[in-house]
Motif scaffolding. Sequence first.
Motif, PDB file in Angstrom:
ATOM      1  N   GLY A  79       0.872  -1.229   0.055  1.00  0.00           N
ATOM      2  CA  GLY A  79      -0.190  -0.594  -0.288  1.00  0.00           C
ATOM      3  C   GLY A  79       0.885   1.823   0.179  1.00  0.00           C
ATOM      4  N   LYS A  80       1.984   1.404  -0.287  1.00  0.00           N
ATOM      5  CA  LYS A  80       2.944   2.672  -0.432  1.00  0.00           C
ATOM      6  C   LYS A  80       3.487   2.466  -1.492  1.00  0.00           C
ATOM      7  CE  LYS A  80       4.434   2.649   4.954  1.00  0.00           C
ATOM      8  NZ  LYS A  80       5.082   2.266   6.745  1.00  0.00           N
ATOM      9  N   LYS A  81       4.320   3.555  -1.746  1.00  0.00           N
ATOM     10  CA  LYS A  81       4.864   3.747  -2.724  1.00  0.00           C
ATOM     11  C   LYS A  81       6.228   3.119  -2.512  1.00  0.00           C
ATOM     12  CE  LYS A  81       7.015   7.522  -5.789  1.00  0.00           C
ATOM     13  NZ  LYS A  81       6.914   9.325  -5.702  1.00  0.00           N
ATOM     14  N   GLN A  82       6.761   2.403  -3.210  1.00  0.00           N
ATOM     15  CA  GLN A  82       7.409   1.774  -3.447  1.00  0.00           C
ATOM     16  C   GLN A  82       8.852   2.338  -3.394  1.00  0.00           C
ATOM     17  OE1 GLN A  82       8.422  -1.218  -2.784  1.00  0.00           O
ATOM     18  NE2 GLN A  82       6.577  -1.733  -2.410  1.00  0.00           N
ATOM     19  N   PRO A  83       9.769   3.056  -2.995  1.00  0.00           N
ATOM     20  CA  PRO A  83      10.969   3.979  -2.250  1.00  0.00           C
ATOM     21  C   PRO A  83      12.074   3.654  -4.203  1.00  0.00           C
ATOM     22  CG  PRO A  83      11.633   2.420  -1.340  1.00  0.00           C
ATOM     23  CD  PRO A  83      10.158   1.783  -2.312  1.00  0.00           C
ATOM     24  N   VAL A  84      12.435   4.965  -4.396  1.00  0.00           N
ATOM     25  CA  VAL A  84      13.539   4.484  -5.432  1.00  0.00           C
ATOM     26  C   VAL A  84      14.870   4.487  -5.290  1.00  0.00           C
ATOM     27  CG1 VAL A  84      14.492   5.937  -7.616  1.00  0.00           C
ATOM     28  CG2 VAL A  84      12.199   6.482  -6.377  1.00  0.00           C
ATOM     29  N   GLN A  85      15.351   3.005  -6.160  1.00  0.00           N
ATOM     30  CA  GLN A  85      16.675   2.435  -5.308  1.00  0.00           C
ATOM     31  C   GLN A  85      17.305   2.327  -6.798  1.00  0.00           C
ATOM     32  OE1 GLN A  85      16.646  -1.249  -4.017  1.00  0.00           O
ATOM     33  NE2 GLN A  85      15.473  -0.603  -2.415  1.00  0.00           N
ATOM     34  N   ARG A  86      18.997   3.129  -6.774  1.00  0.00           N
ATOM     35  CA  ARG A  86      20.080   3.529  -7.666  1.00  0.00           C
ATOM     36  C   ARG A  86      20.944   3.621  -7.075  1.00  0.00           C
ATOM     37  NH1 ARG A  86      21.087   9.235 -10.553  1.00  0.00           N
ATOM     38  NH2 ARG A  86      19.232   8.803 -11.600  1.00  0.00           N
ATOM     39  N   ILE A  87      22.417   1.995  -7.826  1.00  0.00           N
ATOM     40  CA  ILE A  87      23.125   2.207  -7.272  1.00  0.00           C
ATOM     41  C   ILE A  87      24.110   2.575  -8.134  1.00  0.00           C
ATOM     42  CG2 ILE A  87      25.577  -0.211  -7.266  1.00  0.00           C
ATOM     43  CD1 ILE A  87      22.434  -2.101  -7.887  1.00  0.00           C
ATOM     44  N   ILE A  88      25.400   3.206  -7.134  1.00  0.00           N
ATOM     45  CA  ILE A  88      26.313   4.281  -8.112  1.00  0.00           C
ATOM     46  C   ILE A  88      27.949   3.241  -7.928  1.00  0.00           C
ATOM     47  CG2 ILE A  88      24.709   6.189  -7.505  1.00  0.00           C
ATOM     48  CD1 ILE A  88      26.499   6.954  -5.428  1.00  0.00           C
ATOM     49  N   ASP A 167      11.826   9.836  -3.659  1.00  0.00           N
ATOM     50  CA  ASP A 167      12.110   9.608  -6.038  1.00  0.00           C
ATOM     51  C   ASP A 167      13.373  10.406  -5.876  1.00  0.00           C
ATOM     52  OD1 ASP A 167      12.973  12.999  -5.435  1.00  0.00           O
ATOM     53  OD2 ASP A 167      11.864  13.664  -3.944  1.00  0.00           O
ATOM     54  N   GLU A 168      13.073   9.600  -7.670  1.00  0.00           N
ATOM     55  CA  GLU A 168      14.846   9.725  -8.270  1.00  0.00           C
ATOM     56  C   GLU A 168      14.928  11.235  -8.338  1.00  0.00           C
ATOM     57  OE1 GLU A 168      17.021   8.100 -10.347  1.00  0.00           O
ATOM     58  OE2 GLU A 168      15.243   7.420  -9.802  1.00  0.00           O
ATOM     59  N   GLU A 169      14.542  12.322  -7.832  1.00  0.00           N
ATOM     60  CA  GLU A 169      15.086  13.843  -7.468  1.00  0.00           C
ATOM     61  C   GLU A 169      16.249  13.825  -6.925  1.00  0.00           C
ATOM     62  OE1 GLU A 169      16.196  17.320  -9.028  1.00  0.00           O
ATOM     63  OE2 GLU A 169      15.093  16.543 -10.042  1.00  0.00           O
ATOM     64  N   LYS A 170      15.934  13.356  -5.656  1.00  0.00           N
ATOM     65  CA  LYS A 170      16.951  13.720  -4.332  1.00  0.00           C
ATOM     66  C   LYS A 170      18.138  12.516  -4.667  1.00  0.00           C
ATOM     67  CE  LYS A 170      13.091  14.306  -1.465  1.00  0.00           C
ATOM     68  NZ  LYS A 170      12.687  13.574   0.094  1.00  0.00           N
ATOM     69  N   ILE A 171      18.421  11.618  -5.568  1.00  0.00           N
ATOM     70  CA  ILE A 171      19.071  10.669  -5.989  1.00  0.00           C
ATOM     71  C   ILE A 171      19.565  11.814  -6.745  1.00  0.00           C
ATOM     72  CG2 ILE A 171      19.419   8.420  -7.091  1.00  0.00           C
ATOM     73  CD1 ILE A 171      17.482   7.026  -5.904  1.00  0.00           C
ATOM     74  N   GLU A 172      19.037  12.041  -7.543  1.00  0.00           N
ATOM     75  CA  GLU A 172      19.447  13.095  -8.725  1.00  0.00           C
ATOM     76  C   GLU A 172      20.626  14.479  -8.124  1.00  0.00           C
ATOM     77  OE1 GLU A 172      20.691  12.917 -12.347  1.00  0.00           O
ATOM     78  OE2 GLU A 172      19.293  10.812 -11.551  1.00  0.00           O
ATOM     79  N   GLN A 173      20.501  14.716  -7.383  1.00  0.00           N
ATOM     80  CA  GLN A 173      20.794  16.083  -6.638  1.00  0.00           C
ATOM     81  C   GLN A 173      21.876  15.402  -5.624  1.00  0.00           C
ATOM     82  OE1 GLN A 173      16.848  17.193  -4.475  1.00  0.00           O
ATOM     83  NE2 GLN A 173      17.058  18.636  -6.012  1.00  0.00           N
TER      84      GLN A 173
END
Length: 187
Positions: A79-88, A167-173
């Motif tokens: 029921g929750k929005k799934q978090p965005v993940q990225r490997i850097i 959200d993706e924007e936070k990871i971009e920043q």
Amino acid sequence: MRKETIGLTDGLKLTGAERRQQLLAWLKESEAPLTGSELAKRASVSRQVIVQDISLLKAKNEPIIATSQGYMYLRSALGKKQPVQRIIACDHEPEKTEEELNLIVDFGVTVKDVTIEHPVYGDLTASIRVSTRKEVADFVKKISSTNAAYLSQLTNGIHLHTLEADDEEKIEQACGALQKAGILIPE
């Protein structure tokens, strides 16, 4: 009848199975990680018994992870929005670890783990789970006070992080800040 939550002062000796059920209850109730020492104190056993119990619970597919702050029970995100993940990919000297982690968490991003490619063992991944500057400071202090090495020291500074945010924007920043600091390896 036993109390629902049994602790040090209850004076009751639990069987291993009862103790593991109690450990699960404590982990499920807690929003914050619980250290092995805290769990040992609550259960009136040694920390080593807790480590063994946690291993047995994990073997039964309980979603428990060990972080630098303690053990956590991973809750279902139904029921929750799934978090965005990225490997850097990052590269820096050990002295820049605190700066690296702070640059990431300052944008509301969680550093889930660190992974290195070991020449013998292959990929080695360790949970970090830091989301705030305080958690970063505690992590760095723990590394320092135990004279442990950062995994990245085994690979001359090259390592991966799994980042997570809402959200993706936070990871971009966060990635932009890491790139400015010369830490991020460009894709």
